[in-house]
Design a protein around this motif. Sequence first.
Motif, PDB file in Angstrom:
ATOM      1  N   VAL A  30      30.606  23.322   8.236  1.00 37.55           N
ATOM      2  CA  VAL A  30      31.596  22.817   9.185  1.00 37.55           C
ATOM      3  C   VAL A  30      30.921  22.251  10.429  1.00 37.55           C
ATOM      4  CG1 VAL A  30      33.529  23.502  10.671  1.00 37.55           C
ATOM      5  CG2 VAL A  30      33.382  24.383   8.339  1.00 37.55           C
ATOM      6  N   ALA A  31      29.882  22.889  10.904  1.00 35.50           N
ATOM      7  CA  ALA A  31      29.226  22.497  12.159  1.00 35.50           C
ATOM      8  C   ALA A  31      28.634  21.094  12.132  1.00 35.50           C
ATOM      9  CB  ALA A  31      28.130  23.507  12.515  1.00 35.50           C
ATOM     10  N   ILE A  32      28.339  20.555  10.949  1.00 38.85           N
ATOM     11  CA  ILE A  32      27.740  19.207  10.927  1.00 38.85           C
ATOM     12  C   ILE A  32      28.650  18.151  10.313  1.00 38.85           C
ATOM     13  CG2 ILE A  32      25.346  19.970  11.073  1.00 38.85           C
ATOM     14  CD1 ILE A  32      25.118  19.605   8.096  1.00 38.85           C
ATOM     15  N   ARG A  33      29.854  18.529   9.948  1.00 38.23           N
ATOM     16  CA  ARG A  33      30.810  17.523   9.471  1.00 38.23           C
ATOM     17  C   ARG A  33      31.150  16.582  10.621  1.00 38.23           C
ATOM     18  NH1 ARG A  33      34.884  21.599   6.216  1.00 38.23           N
ATOM     19  NH2 ARG A  33      33.234  22.513   4.931  1.00 38.23           N
ATOM     20  N   GLY A  34      31.178  15.308  10.331  1.00 39.77           N
ATOM     21  CA  GLY A  34      31.431  14.306  11.356  1.00 39.77           C
ATOM     22  C   GLY A  34      30.184  13.909  12.136  1.00 39.77           C
ATOM     23  N   GLN A  35      29.058  14.540  11.807  1.00 40.06           N
ATOM     24  CA  GLN A  35      27.792  14.253  12.484  1.00 40.06           C
ATOM     25  C   GLN A  35      26.938  13.293  11.655  1.00 40.06           C
ATOM     26  OE1 GLN A  35      27.030  15.713  15.594  1.00 40.06           O
ATOM     27  NE2 GLN A  35      29.176  16.296  15.382  1.00 40.06           N
ATOM     28  N   ARG A  36      26.062  12.575  12.330  1.00 38.33           N
ATOM     29  CA  ARG A  36      25.096  11.713  11.650  1.00 38.33           C
ATOM     30  C   ARG A  36      23.960  12.597  11.141  1.00 38.33           C
ATOM     31  NH1 ARG A  36      24.396   6.695  10.646  1.00 38.33           N
ATOM     32  NH2 ARG A  36      26.240   6.125  11.853  1.00 38.33           N
ATOM     33  N   ILE A  37      23.601  12.417   9.870  1.00 40.03           N
ATOM     34  CA  ILE A  37      22.499  13.162   9.256  1.00 40.03           C
ATOM     35  C   ILE A  37      21.476  12.173   8.701  1.00 40.03           C
ATOM     36  CG2 ILE A  37      23.960  15.145   8.677  1.00 40.03           C
ATOM     37  CD1 ILE A  37      23.819  14.162   5.702  1.00 40.03           C
ATOM     38  N   ALA A  38      20.251  12.627   8.561  1.00 32.49           N
ATOM     39  CA  ALA A  38      19.199  11.809   7.962  1.00 32.49           C
ATOM     40  C   ALA A  38      19.213  12.009   6.451  1.00 32.49           C
ATOM     41  CB  ALA A  38      17.842  12.197   8.537  1.00 32.49           C
ATOM     42  N   ILE A  39      19.020  10.931   5.716  1.00 32.21           N
ATOM     43  CA  ILE A  39      18.929  10.973   4.257  1.00 32.21           C
ATOM     44  C   ILE A  39      17.454  10.906   3.893  1.00 32.21           C
ATOM     45  CG2 ILE A  39      19.577   9.865   2.085  1.00 32.21           C
ATOM     46  CD1 ILE A  39      21.958  11.076   3.710  1.00 32.21           C
ATOM     47  N   HIS A  40      16.964  11.975   3.271  1.00 33.52           N
ATOM     48  CA  HIS A  40      15.555  12.115   2.922  1.00 33.52           C
ATOM     49  C   HIS A  40      15.384  12.002   1.414  1.00 33.52           C
ATOM     50  CE1 HIS A  40      12.019  14.670   1.816  1.00 33.52           C
ATOM     51  NE2 HIS A  40      11.467  13.969   2.793  1.00 33.52           N
ATOM     52  N   ALA A  41      14.507  11.117   0.972  1.00 37.15           N
ATOM     53  CA  ALA A  41      14.155  11.010  -0.442  1.00 37.15           C
ATOM     54  C   ALA A  41      13.127  12.098  -0.731  1.00 37.15           C
ATOM     55  CB  ALA A  41      13.587   9.637  -0.761  1.00 37.15           C
ATOM     56  N   GLY A  42      13.443  12.991  -1.651  1.00 34.84           N
ATOM     57  CA  GLY A  42      12.533  14.078  -1.985  1.00 34.84           C
ATOM     58  C   GLY A  42      11.239  13.586  -2.618  1.00 34.84           C
ATOM     59  N   ALA A  43      10.283  14.490  -2.711  1.00 33.34           N
ATOM     60  CA  ALA A  43       8.966  14.162  -3.262  1.00 33.34           C
ATOM     61  C   ALA A  43       8.930  14.205  -4.785  1.00 33.34           C
ATOM     62  CB  ALA A  43       7.918  15.115  -2.693  1.00 33.34           C
ATOM     63  N   ARG A  44       9.985  14.714  -5.410  1.00 33.57           N
ATOM     64  CA  ARG A  44      10.015  14.810  -6.875  1.00 33.57           C
ATOM     65  C   ARG A  44       9.895  13.420  -7.497  1.00 33.57           C
ATOM     66  NH1 ARG A  44      15.084  15.637 -10.898  1.00 33.57           N
ATOM     67  NH2 ARG A  44      14.859  13.430 -10.865  1.00 33.57           N
ATOM     68  N   PRO A  45       8.974  13.239  -8.434  1.00 33.71           N
ATOM     69  CA  PRO A  45       8.845  11.927  -9.087  1.00 33.71           C
ATOM     70  C   PRO A  45      10.150  11.512  -9.776  1.00 33.71           C
ATOM     71  CG  PRO A  45       6.966  13.321  -9.606  1.00 33.71           C
ATOM     72  CD  PRO A  45       7.972  14.189  -8.904  1.00 33.71           C
ATOM     73  N   VAL A  46      10.385  10.218  -9.761  1.00 32.47           N
ATOM     74  CA  VAL A  46      11.576   9.658 -10.396  1.00 32.47           C
ATOM     75  C   VAL A  46      11.472   9.844 -11.904  1.00 32.47           C
ATOM     76  CG1 VAL A  46      12.928   7.557 -10.729  1.00 32.47           C
ATOM     77  CG2 VAL A  46      11.790   7.984  -8.529  1.00 32.47           C
ATOM     78  N   LYS A  47      12.556  10.247 -12.520  1.00 32.19           N
ATOM     79  CA  LYS A  47      12.576  10.432 -13.975  1.00 32.19           C
ATOM     80  C   LYS A  47      13.234   9.227 -14.627  1.00 32.19           C
ATOM     81  CE  LYS A  47      12.407  15.412 -13.807  1.00 32.19           C
ATOM     82  NZ  LYS A  47      12.956  16.675 -14.269  1.00 32.19           N
ATOM     83  N   LYS A  48      12.440   8.504 -15.418  1.00 26.68           N
ATOM     84  CA  LYS A  48      12.921   7.294 -16.090  1.00 26.68           C
ATOM     85  C   LYS A  48      14.146   7.590 -16.952  1.00 26.68           C
ATOM     86  CE  LYS A  48      11.160   3.288 -18.551  1.00 26.68           C
ATOM     87  NZ  LYS A  48       9.973   2.582 -19.007  1.00 26.68           N
ATOM     88  N   ALA A  49      14.176   8.753 -17.597  1.00 27.45           N
ATOM     89  CA  ALA A  49      15.303   9.113 -18.458  1.00 27.45           C
ATOM     90  C   ALA A  49      16.598   9.262 -17.650  1.00 27.45           C
ATOM     91  CB  ALA A  49      15.001  10.406 -19.214  1.00 27.45           C
ATOM     92  N   GLU A  50      16.513   9.746 -16.414  1.00 29.36           N
ATOM     93  CA  GLU A  50      17.713   9.864 -15.580  1.00 29.36           C
ATOM     94  C   GLU A  50      18.254   8.486 -15.215  1.00 29.36           C
ATOM     95  OE1 GLU A  50      16.829  14.170 -13.476  1.00 29.36           O
ATOM     96  OE2 GLU A  50      16.483  12.363 -12.306  1.00 29.36           O
ATOM     97  N   ILE A  51      17.349   7.569 -14.910  1.00 25.53           N
ATOM     98  CA  ILE A  51      17.786   6.203 -14.608  1.00 25.53           C
ATOM     99  C   ILE A  51      18.408   5.570 -15.852  1.00 25.53           C
ATOM    100  CG2 ILE A  51      17.005   3.890 -13.965  1.00 25.53           C
ATOM    101  CD1 ILE A  51      14.969   5.213 -12.119  1.00 25.53           C
ATOM    102  N   ALA A  52      17.783   5.771 -17.010  1.00 25.36           N
ATOM    103  CA  ALA A  52      18.319   5.222 -18.265  1.00 25.36           C
ATOM    104  C   ALA A  52      19.715   5.765 -18.542  1.00 25.36           C
ATOM    105  CB  ALA A  52      17.371   5.537 -19.421  1.00 25.36           C
ATOM    106  N   ASP A  53      19.918   7.052 -18.306  1.00 28.91           N
ATOM    107  CA  ASP A  53      21.235   7.664 -18.526  1.00 28.91           C
ATOM    108  C   ASP A  53      22.280   7.025 -17.615  1.00 28.91           C
ATOM    109  OD1 ASP A  53      23.104   9.814 -19.482  1.00 28.91           O
ATOM    110  OD2 ASP A  53      23.025  10.315 -17.341  1.00 28.91           O
TER     111      ASP A  53
END
Length: 153
Positions: A30-53
């Motif tokens: 509740v405390a951060i609803r309506g607030q601006r947040i940063a969107i961080h791309a995690g370090a986990r490598p991209v999985k080609k199979a997830e993109i294909a799906d």
Amino acid sequence: MKALTIWQPWATLIIAGVKPYEFRGWPAPVAIRGQRIAIHAGARPVKKAEIADLIIRLRSAEAWSTALKPEALAMLERWHSNQLALPLASILGTAVLGQPRRAFEIVSEFGAKLNDSDRHEHSNWAWPLTAIEPLDPIQPAKGAQGFWDWRPL
């Protein structure tokens, strides 16, 4: 500013404006609803199979199940052949976190009549992300689980 780590390609899809919701098994604090947040791309490598799906589903009658706008398809097709184009371990931009809604309340926005997600227990809250502001340049950051504090450079 609070930041949220999101795996790729979803983080970039949010910043591109074609993924209007982040899905989690819990409502945003509740405390951060309506607030601006940063969107961080995690370090986990991209999985080609997830993109294909995602590509397969966007091309089908089940496109609604991705909760992505149709414009996401061309982006995903490009990344399928070059996952290294997606940045990792970086703040990509910011967004305003809206009032969480139950996933079954928003699926009609994507053409579904009901939520039959096989990930129901993991994605039953839809967090609207609006007023997207991409960072240029993006800023490297380690990230963390859940919400964490980020200080812009």
